[in-house]
Design an enzyme around this catalytic site. Structure first.
Site, PDB file in Angstrom:
ATOM      1  N   ASP A 173       0.872  -1.173   0.000  1.00 57.67           N
ATOM      2  CA  ASP A 173       0.000   0.000   0.000  1.00 57.67           C
ATOM      3  C   ASP A 173       0.913   1.228   0.000  1.00 57.67           C
ATOM      4  OD1 ASP A 173      -3.199   0.308   1.594  1.00 57.67           O
ATOM      5  OD2 ASP A 173      -2.122   1.838   0.427  1.00 57.67           O
TER       6      ASP A 173
ATOM      7  N   ASP B 279      -2.737   4.984  -2.513  1.00 55.93           N
ATOM      8  CA  ASP B 279      -3.715   5.655  -1.662  1.00 55.93           C
ATOM      9  C   ASP B 279      -4.083   7.043  -2.204  1.00 55.93           C
ATOM     10  OD1 ASP B 279      -4.920   5.421   1.099  1.00 55.93           O
ATOM     11  OD2 ASP B 279      -3.907   7.341   1.311  1.00 55.93           O
TER      12      ASP B 279
ATOM     13  N   GLU C 238      -6.263   4.135  -5.838  1.00 50.38           N
ATOM     14  CA  GLU C 238      -7.493   4.404  -5.090  1.00 50.38           C
ATOM     15  C   GLU C 238      -7.902   5.829  -5.426  1.00 50.38           C
ATOM     16  OE1 GLU C 238      -7.503   5.770  -1.226  1.00 50.38           O
ATOM     17  OE2 GLU C 238      -9.367   4.816  -0.627  1.00 50.38           O
TER      18      GLU C 238
ATOM     19  N   HIS D  93     -10.951  -1.816   4.329  1.00 56.21           N
ATOM     20  CA  HIS D  93     -10.736  -1.339   5.712  1.00 56.21           C
ATOM     21  C   HIS D  93     -11.399   0.007   5.976  1.00 56.21           C
ATOM     22  CE1 HIS D  93      -7.901   0.729   3.223  1.00 56.21           C
ATOM     23  NE2 HIS D  93      -7.665   1.575   4.197  1.00 56.21           N
TER      24      HIS D  93
END
Ligand code: TEU
Ligand code: CA
Length: 588
Positions: free
Chosen positions: A102, A203, A253, A326
């Site tokens: 990530d 992210d 994302e 999450h």
């Protein structure tokens, strides 16, 4: 997808997301870690997943559970060491799986040495690696808000300026307009790839470009999807991905991304990213002011949203397929009606939603715990919660006089902590996750809803059904690459769609309701042999003809329950899912 005629390897792949602090604790401190993950790799291999995505494990003060990084090139001691990381990576590779990290490069932690230098003086060479503005009329330069509440600007006394933080004040945004900063990011990324990492989930990567004029425009709302983001990603592709592109998986994302943007980000000819996480379907049930003003998204809105993205990226680009992660509540409590800890229709809802998702065109992402049908947490007091976003919301709402019970009900449905409860590996609840005290409470009914009990549940095992869905994707080209068409778009219970590739077609029927659902006659006429179903029907199922494209007995399409029980498919039970071959001779 690559621009070669051979589909990229990840069009066959299924990704499993691990939230390390809640997966398994190997040293008894109550926080999941790399040693805990190593102890459960069999679980992932048995499931049949191809890629493991780790949420951040880098050094971090944990203001946002690791999405605030203070050292991109070291593992936080709470998760283990860089040597333990190398061992884990080696074991994941030895089992034929890949590892995706990530990457959080829209912002760092405020404790990152880069920011510590930048905030010390406007003369520091790293000052321009972040985004600073002087006050305007004695206040913040514009009215942008942080995703976690409050202004998106924080005051820095040493330089008498504000700095931008789209998330927590402990997460200052990086200035991607600065080439030296970008160079440092690319160097770091290449070091992780040199270490053997197989890709990155990136992210909020659509936030990295900011319009300088917007930054001082009090009325501006323009902070995502600036066109420069494409320039930066093409540069990143050239400097980092291109030399090893065939082997990598890159997924951005992108809260707020549109289909048109996503085509530009994932069109192979543009050499930017392989796929994106879009947010249209997970924003359907939020209110105009806040995600916590939540309501249930009607099935029609959900299935039409995903269908728009299927149609939008059909010819260029590629879809990520997800219902949970999450940051989202548990899918069966949100898109289904399964209360925390309830067994009522829990197996059915979990396997029905999974069938719908995995039979779409794209790369499915499984979030840890969804493969055993975990529900929302069922927390009852604010002391149960840990998430910065949730706690900020509670404080702000109660602070303005909203009754605590009202706020607790809203966060009980929508808080990110719903999906961050530890994985119960056995019926022993917390002690199956840690020898210590878990950092956050277990979800309701962990003594019943846990890995061991689910995997022992035979035809009622969510895990076993997920395993067959994954095997079906691996076995079936029509599932992987077939064209998508939504059927019965206005049906309020039935999620029906068709996948086809040449003369080979599947029809997927999912009853997304708590009531039985009659199958429309026009659809029934098209149903051939059953390929996969989530419920065992009372009738004995007979073996149908061998599948044309089944690669022998190991194919789940050959081995699963099959029958011409079309006559019995007139009614779908609550949350029943069934996948059929399409019958080419309707009168058959
Ligand atoms: O989330 C980005 C994001 O915008 C959405 O997930 C959502 O808006 C956010 O969770 C607030 O509701 C990513 C990470 O997945 C999330 O865990 C981090 O908190 C966030 O970025 C900041 O790094
Ligand atoms: Ca630990």
């Amino acid at each position: 997808m690559t621009d070669s005629t051979v589909p990229a390897w990840w069009t066959t792949a299924v990704v499993y997301q691990i939230y390390p602090r809640s997966f398994a604790d190997g040293n008894g401190d109550g926080i999941g870690d790399l040693r805990g993950i190593r102890g459960h790799l069999d679980h992932l291999q048995d499931l049949g997943v191809d890629v493991v995505w780790l949420s951040p494990i880098y050094r971090s003060p944990q203001a946002d559970n690791g999405y605030d990084i203070s050292d991109y090139e070291d593992i936080d001691p709470m998760f283990g060491t860089i040597d333990e990381f190398d061992t884990l990576l080696g074991e994941i590779h030895a089992r034929g799986m890949k590892l995706m990290m990530d990457l959080v490069v829209n912002h760092t932690s405020d404790e990152h040495p880069w920011f510590q230098a930048a905030r010390s003086s406007t003369k520091n060479p790293k000052h321009d690696w972040y985004i600073w503005r002087r006050p305007i009329d004695g206040a913040e330069p514009n009215r942008w808000r942080s995703a976690f509440g409050g202004p998106a600007w924080a005051w820095n006394p040493p330089t008498q300026e504000y700095f931008l933080h789209m998330f927590a004040p402990q997460q200052p945004d990086l200035n991607w307009a600065n080439p030296a900063m970008r160079d440092a990011i690319y160097t770091m990324m290449n070091r992780w790839l040199d270490r053997g990492v197989d890709g990155f989930r990136m992210d909020v990567i659509d936030h990295i470009a900011k319009d300088p004029d917007a930054l001082i425009d009090p009325s501006s709302e323009r902070y995502v999807m600036q066109p420069q983001a494409h320039d930066y990603l093409r540069e990143m592709h050239e400097r980092v991905f291109a030399p090893r592109q065939e082997a990598l998986l890159t997924v951005g994302e992108m809260p707020g991304v549109t289909i048109e943007d996503a085509i530009r980000f994932t069109d192979p000819k543009r050499h930017e990213l392989d796929m994106v996480f879009q947010f249209e379907h997970v924003d359907l049930d939020r209110g105009p002011d806040s995600k916590f003003d939540n309501h249930r998204a009607p099935l029609g809105a959900l299935k039409r949203s995903l269908a728009r993205w299927q149609d939008g990226l059909a010819d260029r680009g590629w879809n990520s397929l997800y219902l949970g992660n999450h940051d989202q509540p548990r899918a069966i409590s949100r898109f289904g009606t399964v209360p925390p800890g309830s067994d009522r229709l829990r197996y059915e809802t979990a396997t029905a939603l999974a069938t719908a998702l995995h039979l779409h065109r794209g790369t499915p992402y499984i979030y840890q715990g969804d493969e055993i049908g975990m529900t929302n947490a069922g927390f009852t007091t604010i002391d149960d919660y840990r998430d910065v976003e949730t706690l900020n919301y509670y404080r702000s709402q109660v602070g303005r006089g909203v009754p605590a019970a009202t706020v607790l009900e809203a966060i009980g449905f929508r808080s990110r902590d719903n999906a961050r409860t530890p994985i119960p590996w056995t019926g022993d609840g917390a002690s199956s996750f840690t020898d210590g005290v878990p950092w956050i409470g277990m979800a309701a009914a962990a003594d019943r809803i846990n890995v061991a009990d689910d995997r022992a549940a035979g035809t009622r095992s969510v895990f076993e059904y997920y395993r067959r869905l994954i095997a079906l994707r691996h076995d079936s080209e029509v599932v992987r690459l077939g064209a998508f068409a939504l059927l019965e778009p206005d049906h309020k219970q039935l999620w029906a769609f068709r996948r086809c590739r040449g003369a080979d077609a599947r029809i997927v029927l999912v009853n997304c309701s708590d009531e039985p659902c009659p199958v429309p006659d026009a659809l029934r006429a098209r149903l051939g042999p059953l390929v996969l179903g989530n419920l065992q029907r009372a009738e004995a199922l007979t073996k149908g003809p061998d599948d044309a494209d089944a690669a022998g007995a190991e194919s789940v399409e050959a081995a699963g329950p099959r029958a011409d029980d079309v006559l019995n498919v007139g009614i779908l039970a609550p949350w029943e899912a069934r996948v059929f071959r399409e019958c080419t001779e309707p009168d058959k």
